[in-house]
Write an enzyme that holds these catalytic residues in place. Structure first.
Site, mmCIF file in Angstrom:
data_model
loop_
_atom_site.group_PDB
_atom_site.id
_atom_site.type_symbol
_atom_site.label_atom_id
_atom_site.label_comp_id
_atom_site.label_asym_id
_atom_site.label_seq_id
_atom_site.Cartn_x
_atom_site.Cartn_y
_atom_site.Cartn_z
ATOM 1 N N ASP A 247 33.707 22.820 -30.693
ATOM 2 C CA ASP A 247 32.289 22.997 -31.026
ATOM 3 C C ASP A 247 31.832 21.893 -31.974
ATOM 4 O O ASP A 247 32.605 21.422 -32.811
ATOM 5 C CB ASP A 247 32.065 24.346 -31.704
ATOM 6 C CG ASP A 247 31.841 25.472 -30.698
ATOM 7 O OD1 ASP A 247 31.894 25.202 -29.483
ATOM 8 O OD2 ASP A 247 31.621 26.615 -31.134
ATOM 9 N N ASP B 151 27.838 24.629 -20.880
ATOM 10 C CA ASP B 151 28.772 25.720 -21.176
ATOM 11 C C ASP B 151 28.082 27.073 -21.329
ATOM 12 O O ASP B 151 28.644 27.984 -21.924
ATOM 13 C CB ASP B 151 29.538 25.387 -22.465
ATOM 14 C CG ASP B 151 30.772 26.257 -22.660
ATOM 15 O OD1 ASP B 151 31.508 26.468 -21.682
ATOM 16 O OD2 ASP B 151 31.002 26.733 -23.783
ATOM 17 N N TRP C 132 22.250 35.166 -38.841
ATOM 18 C CA TRP C 132 22.547 36.317 -37.989
ATOM 19 C C TRP C 132 21.260 37.075 -37.704
ATOM 20 O O TRP C 132 20.455 37.322 -38.595
ATOM 21 C CB TRP C 132 23.531 37.222 -38.722
ATOM 22 C CG TRP C 132 24.221 38.243 -37.857
ATOM 23 C CD1 TRP C 132 23.784 39.506 -37.592
ATOM 24 C CD2 TRP C 132 25.471 38.097 -37.180
ATOM 25 N NE1 TRP C 132 24.682 40.166 -36.789
ATOM 26 C CE2 TRP C 132 25.735 39.317 -36.515
ATOM 27 C CE3 TRP C 132 26.400 37.063 -37.074
ATOM 28 C CZ2 TRP C 132 26.884 39.532 -35.751
ATOM 29 C CZ3 TRP C 132 27.542 37.265 -36.317
ATOM 30 C CH2 TRP C 132 27.774 38.484 -35.658
ATOM 31 N N LEU C 133 21.045 37.450 -36.458
ATOM 32 C CA LEU C 133 19.849 38.199 -36.098
ATOM 33 C C LEU C 133 19.922 39.610 -36.687
ATOM 34 O O LEU C 133 21.010 40.171 -36.838
ATOM 35 C CB LEU C 133 19.705 38.263 -34.576
ATOM 36 C CG LEU C 133 19.336 36.932 -33.907
ATOM 37 C CD1 LEU C 133 19.448 37.054 -32.401
ATOM 38 C CD2 LEU C 133 17.947 36.482 -34.309
ATOM 39 N N GLN D 79 35.943 29.587 -29.907
ATOM 40 C CA GLN D 79 35.916 28.468 -30.845
ATOM 41 C C GLN D 79 36.000 28.933 -32.301
ATOM 42 O O GLN D 79 35.582 30.042 -32.646
ATOM 43 C CB GLN D 79 34.637 27.658 -30.647
ATOM 44 C CG GLN D 79 34.518 27.022 -29.272
ATOM 45 C CD GLN D 79 35.457 25.857 -29.068
ATOM 46 O OE1 GLN D 79 35.595 24.993 -29.920
ATOM 47 N NE2 GLN D 79 36.124 25.829 -27.913
#
Length: 409
Positions: A142, A289, A224-225, A107
């Protein structure tokens, strides 16, 4: 009384004493656990409203440093998060210093670097709030607003396994194009009076760009991790084949869960219960999904199942895809803490709580009312499914006590 009779009587009294003590201790432990669940629920409700405030009190750290320190093997953020509003404020306002095509996937997304070096994933708006995605439960683009709603549902359920997400408006002409890589910049175009881009991904097409309203694009940004927590990707044991006419084993084998329980990492540790928590989470948001999932690397099944990529959710409020619940109704086990939390959210509490939690987001209203109503209806289906399990196997088998101590040291 003869000595033999006295011995027998003492033995009977001892057995009664032991059973009474065990029963009382069990009841005390159970009631204590329930009381703690209730207190945790009340704390969650009290902290639902997250005002996006730039102030960071009692610390000289940046919002990115604070968020990075929150992450531990079983949580992305702690229960008590007084700085959550400041971190989310930074996510939605900090200057974009670099923009690139998104990481691998099917996506459209963009990878942004914010001032201070923090990476976030930007997902653009593709649908109006009341648009109904027809077809398969995993159909369509998405949904950026689904990421926002899913994050707040994660908070409400007390899982704390989803990365932080907040809505953001970006000016593609002044904020993105000047700092875009050549690869991303090459996918920009103008359609009518609107600036658009189509990015790089498996399903990205020049004929299907995401377009701003003029230059202003609505989207979501996901934090973001930290790189010190590398991720490991796993095939979901209840994943779909995505091929017409070909069923996955779980779709026809009623004893499938027994086979899963014999394989690592589902044969021990918390992972199978995480799968079932995730099935409940996904059923509520309508996400069919989750063919793969992520955990922290080299965790040997001990870390959490991280609730990443929730954007294939809230597509059709009228569609309740029961197959998403297969891990629950095939295994017939659920954490006691999850069961308690679901019961606290009955009678419209879930809808009200989610609406409150999302009210301060920059892209509010995040969901249309039909989607909020659908959450309450799906909750009833989950509770009914667990009741069927307890009626068949008994609560002692179905309700599993699994409370792991979460350390932030």
């Amino acid at each position: 009384m003869k000595l033999k009779q006295r011995v027998v009587l003492l033995a009977i009294l001892l057995v009664i004493f032991i059973f009474t003590k065990v029963f009382l201790i069990d009841n005390l432990e159970t009631s204590a656990a329930h009381r703690e669940d209730q207190r945790a629920f009340q704390r969650m409700l009290a902290g639902l409203r997250v005002a996006l405030d730039p102030r960071l009190e009692h610390t000289l750290q940046s919002p990115w440093e604070i968020a990075a320190q929150w992450v531990v093997p079983r949580e992305v953020y702690p229960e008590d998060t007084p700085e959550l509003g400041a971190v989310m404020h930074a996510m939605t306002t900090k200057k974009i210093i670099k923009a690139d095509v998104g990481y691998k996937g099917t996506q459209l997304k963009a990878l942004l670097i914010l001032e201070g070096g923090q990476k976030v994933v930007f997902k653009p708006k593709r649908y109006a709030r009341d648009y109904i995605v027809e077809g398969e439960p995993y159909a369509g683009y998405d949904r950026h607003n689904a990421e926002v709603a899913a994050f707040h549902l994660d908070r409400i359920l007390g899982f704390r396994r989803a990365p932080l997400v907040v809505g953001r408006f970006v000016n593609l002409r002044t904020e993105i194009k000047p700092v875009a890589t050549e690869q991303l910049l090459g996918t920009f175009m103008t359609v009518g009076n609107n600036t658009c881009f189509y990015g790089k991904c498996y399903y990205c097409r020049e004929t299907e760009p995401a377009c701003a309203d003029g230059d202003i694009m609505e989207g979501s940004v996901t934090l973001w991790l930290p790189d010190v927590w590398p991720l490991q990707k796993h095939r979901h044991p209840w994943g779909r084949t995505y091929r017409e006419g070909k069923l996955a084993r779980w779709e026809y084998d009623e004893s499938y869960c027994d086979a899963v329980k014999k394989t690592s990492p589902y044969d021990s540790g918390p992972r199978l219960l995480d799968i079932i928590d995730t099935a409940i989470f996904d059923y509520l948001i309508g996400n069919a999904d989750r063919h793969h999932y992520e955990s922290f690397q080299d965790d040997e099944g001990a870390s959490m199942l991280i609730l990443l990529d929730n954007a294939k959710s809230f597509g059709n409020p009228a569609l309740d895809e029961r197959s998403i619940l297969a891990p629950l109704y095939q295994c017939c086990i659920i954490r006691v803490s999850t069961w308690n939390r679901l019961n606290y959210l009955k009678n419209g509490v879930l809808k009200s709580a989610l609406k409150t939690a999302m009210s301060h987001d920059p892209i509010s209203p995040v969901l249309s009312n039909p989607h909020l109503d659908a959450l309450d209806q799906r909750l009833l289906s989950i509770l009914a499914t667990v009741k069927q399990c307890t009626d068949q196997f008994g609560p002692d088998v179905v309700l599993v006590e699994d409370r792991m101590t979460l350390s932030h040291l």
